[in-house]
Design an enzyme around this catalytic site. Sequence first.
Site, PDB file in Angstrom:
ATOM      1  N   ASP A 131      22.955   3.483 -22.526  1.00 37.92           N
ATOM      2  CA  ASP A 131      24.038   3.884 -21.572  1.00 37.92           C
ATOM      3  C   ASP A 131      23.695   4.469 -20.324  1.00 37.92           C
ATOM      4  O   ASP A 131      24.278   5.258 -19.615  1.00 37.92           O
ATOM      5  CB  ASP A 131      24.727   5.086 -22.483  1.00 37.92           C
ATOM      6  CG  ASP A 131      25.469   4.792 -23.601  1.00 37.92           C
ATOM      7  OD1 ASP A 131      25.819   3.753 -23.881  1.00 37.92           O
ATOM      8  OD2 ASP A 131      25.585   5.740 -24.437  1.00 37.92           O
ATOM      9  N   CYS A 185      37.729  -6.144 -40.705  1.00 40.79           N
ATOM     10  CA  CYS A 185      38.588  -4.631 -41.128  1.00 40.79           C
ATOM     11  C   CYS A 185      39.663  -5.158 -42.126  1.00 40.79           C
ATOM     12  O   CYS A 185      40.166  -4.002 -42.737  1.00 40.79           O
ATOM     13  CB  CYS A 185      38.856  -3.753 -40.022  1.00 40.79           C
ATOM     14  SG  CYS A 185      37.312  -3.457 -38.915  1.00 40.79           S
ATOM     15  N   CYS A 191      41.522   4.062 -38.692  1.00 45.17           N
ATOM     16  CA  CYS A 191      41.006   4.534 -37.348  1.00 45.17           C
ATOM     17  C   CYS A 191      42.188   4.529 -36.298  1.00 45.17           C
ATOM     18  O   CYS A 191      42.262   5.448 -35.646  1.00 45.17           O
ATOM     19  CB  CYS A 191      39.958   3.618 -37.037  1.00 45.17           C
ATOM     20  SG  CYS A 191      40.242   1.924 -36.588  1.00 45.17           S
ATOM     21  N   CYS A 211      42.239   8.981 -24.992  1.00 45.62           N
ATOM     22  CA  CYS A 211      41.107   9.217 -25.894  1.00 45.62           C
ATOM     23  C   CYS A 211      40.642  10.645 -25.563  1.00 45.62           C
ATOM     24  O   CYS A 211      40.193  11.224 -24.601  1.00 45.62           O
ATOM     25  CB  CYS A 211      40.171   8.232 -25.789  1.00 45.62           C
ATOM     26  SG  CYS A 211      38.503   8.356 -26.993  1.00 45.62           S
ATOM     27  N   CYS A 238      35.475  13.302 -29.907  1.00 44.41           N
ATOM     28  CA  CYS A 238      36.112  13.282 -31.098  1.00 44.41           C
ATOM     29  C   CYS A 238      35.578  12.348 -32.026  1.00 44.41           C
ATOM     30  O   CYS A 238      35.257  11.192 -31.864  1.00 44.41           O
ATOM     31  CB  CYS A 238      37.602  12.863 -30.770  1.00 44.41           C
ATOM     32  SG  CYS A 238      38.709  12.580 -31.949  1.00 44.41           S
ATOM     33  N   CYS A 241      38.271   8.588 -35.389  1.00 43.56           N
ATOM     34  CA  CYS A 241      38.405   7.427 -35.760  1.00 43.56           C
ATOM     35  C   CYS A 241      37.094   6.670 -36.640  1.00 43.56           C
ATOM     36  O   CYS A 241      36.885   5.712 -37.299  1.00 43.56           O
ATOM     37  CB  CYS A 241      38.672   6.364 -34.534  1.00 43.56           C
ATOM     38  SG  CYS A 241      37.457   6.573 -33.295  1.00 43.56           S
ATOM     39  N   CYS A 245      36.584   6.090 -41.273  1.00 48.69           N
ATOM     40  CA  CYS A 245      36.244   4.401 -41.598  1.00 48.69           C
ATOM     41  C   CYS A 245      35.730   4.222 -43.110  1.00 48.69           C
ATOM     42  O   CYS A 245      34.603   4.709 -43.472  1.00 48.69           O
ATOM     43  CB  CYS A 245      35.148   3.948 -40.657  1.00 48.69           C
ATOM     44  SG  CYS A 245      34.631   2.085 -40.988  1.00 48.69           S
TER      45      CYS A 245
END
Length: 341
Positions: A131, A185, A191, A211, A238, A241, A245
């Site tokens: 990142d 999925c 999610c 978001c 957060c 989601c 899963c």
Amino acid sequence: MLKDRLIARALEEGFAKCRVTRPDAVPELPARLAGFVAQGRHGQMGWMAERMAWRGDPAALWPEARSVIMLAEPYTPAHDPMAVLDQPDHGAISVYAQNRDYHDVLKKRLKRLGRWLLEQAPDEQIKVFVDTAPVMEKPLAAAAGLGWQGKHTNLLSRDLGSWFFLGAIFTTLEIEPDSPENGSCGSCRACLDICPTGAFPAPNQLDARRCISYLTIEHHGPVDPELRALMGNRIYGCDDCLAVCPWNKFAVQAREVKYAARPELIAPPLAELARLDDAGFRAMFSGSPVKRIGRDRFVRNVLYAIGNSGEAALIPAAQALLDDPDEAVSDAARWAVARLK
């Protein structure tokens, strides 16, 4: 074979999975990114637009690179990350930020693996990323076969669930690439349906402007009042989601002790957080990724959580910040007091 030894070494270093792809393995990436930015879904993250040429084309970031080694490291929580949402007078901090900054921890491990690789091939070169550069790790990881991007756009894995960090080592070495994983999925919408702010316009699409992770971390200044009321007590990031899963039944325990949650960050009391000045904030979040957003933005988030708490006992904590020098903080304090009254 070098690749087999590379994978074995990566596992020795503590990574859960190691796969290889090519820098140009996702030819549709530039168009996907351009569409995301053209719709304004990147919000205030101007660096996405500014570095779109590199971010959309990993081969352009370092033209000499021939292979990209993608690695996964679990940070699976030992506690229920959703339990804090039932404690409105406490703050919810994303699991990944409840201890040491993963950028520092993971990058050191990537560099060790990279040094080993250079010992095997002294004439080659490497660059490591966590990142820290315009690299779209998730599409590259999917191309390498680490997993697939779920309907929430995050990476999922059959044997790791969704709680894992991604690291990348670009190298001039030619290493045989792996095949993408054909994950699915199915008809699951867990999610998408759990998102408090409706940040997913459609499956596999994210509008960062809605978001909560974006709003609490990247968004500068006051948040839209409509969205504040939907943020609940989430004060940094957060996990909804990710946590919901079904693939998490295969999640593996985190091996790195530095990812284990500090008890005081699992569900910190909002009243205490609202009292933090800059020095107190820096001391509390030393070594944590939370530190990078600064005291003002963090306390702004805390005040939104106070306003959503329904706890009249927290009114004095908000009132104490009505004249805060930071405009977003004082605005949040007025909003919180008005809601609680």
